[in-house]
Motif scaffolding. Structure first.
Motif, PDB file in Angstrom:
ATOM      1  N   PRO A  14      31.014  52.376  39.630  1.00 46.58           N
ATOM      2  CA  PRO A  14      31.485  53.426  40.331  1.00 46.58           C
ATOM      3  C   PRO A  14      31.045  53.590  41.581  1.00 46.58           C
ATOM      4  CG  PRO A  14      30.404  54.159  38.222  1.00 46.58           C
ATOM      5  CD  PRO A  14      30.338  52.769  38.195  1.00 46.58           C
ATOM      6  N   LEU A  15      29.882  52.506  42.029  1.00 47.11           N
ATOM      7  CA  LEU A  15      29.554  52.224  43.181  1.00 47.11           C
ATOM      8  C   LEU A  15      30.747  51.212  43.951  1.00 47.11           C
ATOM      9  CD1 LEU A  15      27.466  52.009  45.573  1.00 47.11           C
ATOM     10  CD2 LEU A  15      26.266  50.059  44.601  1.00 47.11           C
TER      11      LEU A  15
ATOM     12  N   ALA B 248      35.016  51.074  48.093  1.00 48.34           N
ATOM     13  CA  ALA B 248      36.635  50.908  48.291  1.00 48.34           C
ATOM     14  C   ALA B 248      37.171  52.377  49.084  1.00 48.34           C
ATOM     15  CB  ALA B 248      37.284  50.434  47.216  1.00 48.34           C
ATOM     16  N   LYS B 249      36.499  53.345  48.490  1.00 50.64           N
ATOM     17  CA  LYS B 249      37.144  54.595  49.365  1.00 50.64           C
ATOM     18  C   LYS B 249      36.632  54.819  50.644  1.00 50.64           C
ATOM     19  CE  LYS B 249      37.331  56.969  45.144  1.00 50.64           C
ATOM     20  NZ  LYS B 249      37.043  58.222  44.110  1.00 50.64           N
TER      21      LYS B 249
ATOM     22  N   GLU C  57      43.695  40.517  35.618  1.00 53.48           N
ATOM     23  CA  GLU C  57      43.423  41.403  36.713  1.00 53.48           C
ATOM     24  C   GLU C  57      43.180  42.933  36.213  1.00 53.48           C
ATOM     25  OE1 GLU C  57      46.842  41.416  39.360  1.00 53.48           O
ATOM     26  OE2 GLU C  57      46.510  39.216  39.687  1.00 53.48           O
ATOM     27  N   GLU C  58      43.837  43.306  35.018  1.00 48.81           N
ATOM     28  CA  GLU C  58      43.544  44.619  34.446  1.00 48.81           C
ATOM     29  C   GLU C  58      42.203  44.716  33.912  1.00 48.81           C
ATOM     30  OE1 GLU C  58      46.623  45.224  31.672  1.00 48.81           O
ATOM     31  OE2 GLU C  58      48.259  45.328  33.180  1.00 48.81           O
ATOM     32  N   ASP C  59      41.348  43.694  33.370  1.00 45.78           N
ATOM     33  CA  ASP C  59      40.384  43.517  32.892  1.00 45.78           C
ATOM     34  C   ASP C  59      39.408  43.661  33.988  1.00 45.78           C
ATOM     35  OD1 ASP C  59      41.453  43.173  30.146  1.00 45.78           O
ATOM     36  OD2 ASP C  59      41.220  41.180  30.390  1.00 45.78           O
ATOM     37  N   GLU C  60      39.688  43.204  35.314  1.00 49.18           N
ATOM     38  CA  GLU C  60      38.605  43.112  36.184  1.00 49.18           C
ATOM     39  C   GLU C  60      38.663  44.397  36.833  1.00 49.18           C
ATOM     40  OE1 GLU C  60      39.874  40.181  39.092  1.00 49.18           O
ATOM     41  OE2 GLU C  60      39.517  38.513  37.860  1.00 49.18           O
ATOM     42  N   GLU C  61      39.822  45.203  36.887  1.00 50.51           N
ATOM     43  CA  GLU C  61      39.853  46.686  37.477  1.00 50.51           C
ATOM     44  C   GLU C  61      38.871  47.629  36.399  1.00 50.51           C
ATOM     45  OE1 GLU C  61      41.399  48.174  39.525  1.00 50.51           O
ATOM     46  OE2 GLU C  61      41.800  46.247  40.475  1.00 50.51           O
ATOM     47  N   ASP C  62      38.934  47.157  35.166  1.00 51.21           N
ATOM     48  CA  ASP C  62      38.230  47.937  34.100  1.00 51.21           C
ATOM     49  C   ASP C  62      36.591  47.817  34.321  1.00 51.21           C
ATOM     50  OD1 ASP C  62      40.644  49.206  32.878  1.00 51.21           O
ATOM     51  OD2 ASP C  62      40.412  47.562  31.414  1.00 51.21           O
ATOM     52  N   LEU C  63      36.231  46.613  34.787  1.00 57.48           N
ATOM     53  CA  LEU C  63      34.743  46.157  35.124  1.00 57.48           C
ATOM     54  C   LEU C  63      34.297  46.868  36.382  1.00 57.48           C
ATOM     55  CD1 LEU C  63      35.047  42.667  33.852  1.00 57.48           C
ATOM     56  CD2 LEU C  63      34.296  44.500  32.592  1.00 57.48           C
TER      57      LEU C  63
END
Length: 129
Positions: free
Chosen positions: A40-41, A46-47, A31-37
């Motif tokens: 910016p879009l 998400a925002k 999951e941490e690796d997926e967060e890094d991937l």
């Protein structure tokens, strides 16, 4: 899971503990690796999604209050309707197709509903969740 500290915990706490410490705990590194991937879009999307949802919170609360009021009014009507019919039988000796409901009977039903919520409402919340 053997790591669950469930002594003295409520049902909700136990369920939250189980759901947060099961299968996902082995995949934390993935999951941490997926967060890094995330691009910016994707971060921007998400925002935007979170901002759009916040705009509707007040409307959802208003909708919930309206439904709760309608549900309570229906319950009071279901309780006061038979009372009004019994009062007509006592006073007129006959039940009319549309009974006249005295204002004091409606107030009595509303007060009874509020007292019921205040005294037994917590039991309902504990049961339903």
């Amino acid at each position: 899971n053997t790591n669950c500290s469930c002594e003295g915990a409520s049902k909700r706490e136990i369920i939250m503990e189980i759901t947060t410490t099961t299968i996902g705990s082995e995949n934390e590194e993935e999951e941490e690796d997926e967060e890094d991937l995330k691009t910016p879009l994707q971060d921007h999307q998400a925002k935007i999604k979170n901002n759009n949802e916040e705009e509707f919170v007040s409307l959802l609360v208003l909708s919930a209050l309206t439904v709760a009021f309608a549900h309570g009014a229906n319950d009071v009507g279901n309780a006061v309707g038979p009372l009004a019919a019994m009062l007509e039988v006592l006073t007129d000796g006959v039940v009319h197709e549309v009974p006249t409901v005295p204002m004091w009977a409606l107030v009595l039903g509303a007060v009874g509903f509020v007292v019921g919520i205040l005294t037994l409402g917590q039991n309902t919340i504990d049961t339903v969740g």
